[in-house]
Structures are given as C-alpha cells and as structure tokens.
Scaffold this motif. Structure first.
Motif, PDB file in Angstrom:
ATOM      1  N   ARG A  83      36.861  53.978  20.010  1.00 37.55           N
ATOM      2  CA  ARG A  83      37.038  53.662  21.427  1.00 37.55           C
ATOM      3  C   ARG A  83      35.777  54.090  22.195  1.00 37.55           C
ATOM      4  O   ARG A  83      35.399  55.255  22.202  1.00 37.55           O
ATOM      5  N   SER A 132      41.989  49.942  27.190  1.00 40.65           N
ATOM      6  CA  SER A 132      43.060  49.718  28.158  1.00 40.65           C
ATOM      7  C   SER A 132      42.465  49.469  29.539  1.00 40.65           C
ATOM      8  O   SER A 132      41.290  49.759  29.801  1.00 40.65           O
ATOM      9  N   GLU A 136      43.118  51.153  32.144  1.00 46.13           N
ATOM     10  CA  GLU A 136      42.768  52.461  32.708  1.00 46.13           C
ATOM     11  C   GLU A 136      41.402  52.923  32.212  1.00 46.13           C
ATOM     12  O   GLU A 136      40.580  53.457  32.988  1.00 46.13           O
ATOM     13  N   GLU A 137      41.128  52.726  30.925  1.00 43.80           N
ATOM     14  CA  GLU A 137      39.831  53.129  30.367  1.00 43.80           C
ATOM     15  C   GLU A 137      38.695  52.308  30.961  1.00 43.80           C
ATOM     16  O   GLU A 137      37.611  52.834  31.256  1.00 43.80           O
ATOM     17  N   GLN A 177      48.662  44.771  23.716  1.00 41.78           N
ATOM     18  CA  GLN A 177      48.509  44.859  25.163  1.00 41.78           C
ATOM     19  C   GLN A 177      47.823  43.597  25.658  1.00 41.78           C
ATOM     20  O   GLN A 177      47.130  42.930  24.892  1.00 41.78           O
TER      21      GLN A 177
END
Length: 383
Positions: free
Chosen positions: A148, A179, A181-182, A210
C-alpha cells in the motif's frame, strides 16, 4: 552507427514481462500466467461497430484529441462510474492506449533532474520514460506495508525536486487498491505543493472488494488520470486510452500527442464509443469471472503455504518465493518453466523491490488455472 544512438535509449531495456514471456513461449504444453491479457474476446457489438466503421469509410484523421462523440462518451462514463467531472471539449484526450497517455503526460510535465516518486514493486512502463526525460525515478519500498503506497510511505521521499507522484491503482503487479480515505490523505498533503499526480487507473473497472475511487475526486487540479478500454472491455489490441486533466494541463499534453500520433485510430474510436455507451457495463460479467478465479487461486496458493496478499483489483497475484528456494526471481521462474511447464513473471521485472517475488496472472479459465496450479503445487512440495 550504434554509437550515435541516444545514450538514454541505449541504457533502457525491453520490459521484463515481455522479455521472459517471449523467452519461454516456445515450450510445448506451456501454461502461461504471464501477460496481462484478458482471455475474453472483445464484445461482439463492439467488434461490429469497428466493422461498420470500416464499411462506412470512417478511416480518415479525426480531431487530434479524438472524435467529439467519443470524448463526450468518455467524460459521461467516468462521471457516472466515478463521479469525475471533465469537459469533453478541453479536458480529455483519446490516446493510443494507456501507454501513450503515460508517455505524453511524462514528456509534458517532466524536465532534467526532477524526481518522480513511485511505489516499488511497480509496472515497468513508467521508469524508462522518466529516465529518457532526464528525470529521476524514486522508488518507495512498499513491501512491508502490504503493498500500500500510503501517505506515510510517500512523505519521507518528497523533496524540492519532486515533480510527480505515480498512483497506479488497482496495481499491476500486486492487485492492491487504495481506499478513498487513503487517497484523501494524500490529496490533503499535496494540496499546497507544486506536485503533479499521475493516477493510472486502467484497472478501475476490475475491483472486487470496494468501489474504485480516483484521487482526482479530491485534487482534480493537480491530477492526470490515465484510463482506457484494454482491460475493462478486453480491447488490448484496439489501442484506445484516455487522458483526463484540467484544461491548463491538457492543452499542453495535446501538443505532444499531436506530434506523436496525430490522433488515435479512427476505426477503433468508433468501436470505443460503442464500448462506452452500449457496453457501459460490459466489464461486470468479466469481473464476476475474475472474482471467482481470484478466490480460487488465493485458496490454492495459501494451501501451498505461499505468502501472498489477496488482491482487491486487476487480475494478478504477487507471490513471495519461499525462503527455502535459493534462487533469484528470474532463475526461479526459469526453473519453474523447465520443471513444470508453468510460466510466471519474475518479480525483478517490477523494479528491484520485486526481487524475491513472482507475478501470476489469473486472466485465464478456471480449468487452465487448475492445471497450472496443480503443477505448481508439485513443484513447491518437491522443493
């Protein structure tokens, strides 16, 4: 005359993916998990649109940025799918595949000595272009962060020389996505910095756990979004990609594109229009098949005791070579071919941070996956 060749071109190499797959292609009874090529045919209605374009003599140059109908369709597609707002008149360019889009973007924004921050491991198509521009690729080792490329990984590598950050998600070779948020955290950090984001989203339609989110939702003014139809509509050979960015960026990229290819293939543009309109959801059936394959391959690999992060997009596994196998990734992949007639891509093809891994593509039938994984299981048990 070779001594007169541009030195930067002489120092780059053919993609390790292609190099290895070509090297082993002659083996009889080979099960190949190498190339990222969807095993589905281009949808019939899309092929028919291409045939109709030829029959109607739609074989001339188009506008440099692509036909207006296709640009409108592309903007409508990303608006409805990903809530992205781009003007078809000035904020999208139809390119010869995502690869050309990456090339013209880098050639427009990079200069001698600037730095481009990328995750490692990563698809090998970025670094050669960066180096040919005289820019410096800065790879960030994301192996210990479950692949990530999050803000905490990026921050330490930002300098006054940083010109661009590459966000290739879902990722080739790891299949990992970020995501919303990331992505927002990264966008917030870059809000007041003069740094471009190149968001390669070619696998955006192939996400499993997702919904795809683009960082352009949070920082459109600094983001160049790359997309295309190769993976979503199984149109790799049609060579249709899209580049989305604000007008003050695209107006300069368009100049590079115009001198590069003039325009994308006119016949393929007609097929692409069909794909984005009538075939708006063509990827959904393919995605169902990929999801079933992903789950099957994950269960098989983990049952072999292999260390692997479960991908949530694309169609790849990036697998750690067991510690008891005393081979580098290239020699391991070659040994696997010789002993099992199964081909995977050595992790070293994806930067130095791919060493010690191999990439397995599950863009093939469950039957083929079963045969290949049965062979691999015997290899790992024997080893």
């Amino acid at each position: 005359m070779e001594y007169l060749i541009n030195q930067r071109v002489k120092t780059i190499e053919i993609s390790g993916i292609r190099k290895f797959s070509n090297m082993v292609a002659h083996f009889d009874d080979l099960i190949s998990f190498t190339i990222g090529q969807p095993d589905f045919p281009t949808p019939e209605h899309v092929k028919n649109a291409g045939i109709a374009a030829i029959e109607k003599d739609f074989t001339s140059y188009t506008h440099n940025a692509g036909t207006m109908e296709l640009r409108k369709a592309a903007c409508d597609f990303v608006a409805k799918k990903y809530d992205l707002d781009y003007a078809p008149e000035s904020e999208v360019i139809v390119t010869m595949g995502a690869s050309e889009a990456i090339d013209i973007a880098f050639r427009t924004i990079l200069a001698e000595g600037v730095e481009v921050v990328l995750p490692g491991p990563i698809y090998p198509g970025y670094e050669p272009i960066i180096r040919m521009m005289g820019a410096v690729p800065i790879h960030v080792d994301i192996r210990e962060n479950h692949f990530r490329f999050t803000l905490e990984m990026i921050k330490p590598f930002i300098t006054d020389k940083t010109r661009c950050i590459v966000l290739p998600y879902p990722s080739n070779p790891t299949g990992v996505s970020l995501s919303a948020e990331e992505l927002k955290e990264i966008a917030d950090f870059l809000m007041d910095k003069d740094i471009f984001i190149l968001a390669d989203e070619i696998y955006s339609e192939l996400t499993f756990d997702q919904e795809h989110t683009s960082i352009a939702n949070f920082l459109k003014e600094k983001t160049i979004v790359i997309n295309g139809l190769s993976k979503s509509h199984s149109m790799t050979g049609w060579r249709i990609g899209f580049l989305f960015a604000p007008e003050n960026i695209t107006k300069h990229i368009l100049k590079v594109h115009q001198y590069n290819v003039s325009c994308a293939n006119s016949v393929a543009q007609k097929a692409a229009y069909e794909a984005l309109t009538v075939g708006f959801n063509d990827a959904l059936e393919m995605k169902k098949a990929y999801l079933a394959r992903r789950d099957y391959v994950f269960s098989r690999l983990t049952s072999m005791g292999l260390d692997v992060v479960k991908p949530d997009g694309a169609f790849y596994f990036f697998v750690k070579i067991p510690a008891h196998i005393p081979l580098n990734s290239f020699d391991f992949a070659l040994d696997l071919v010789h002993k099992t007639k199964v081909a995977v891509v050595p992790g070293s093809a994806f930067s130095e941070y791919g060493e010690g891994y191999f990439r397995l593509s599950f863009a093939c039938s469950l039957e083929t996956l079963e045969i290949g994984l049965n062979r691999m299981e015997k290899y790992f048990i024997r080893e």
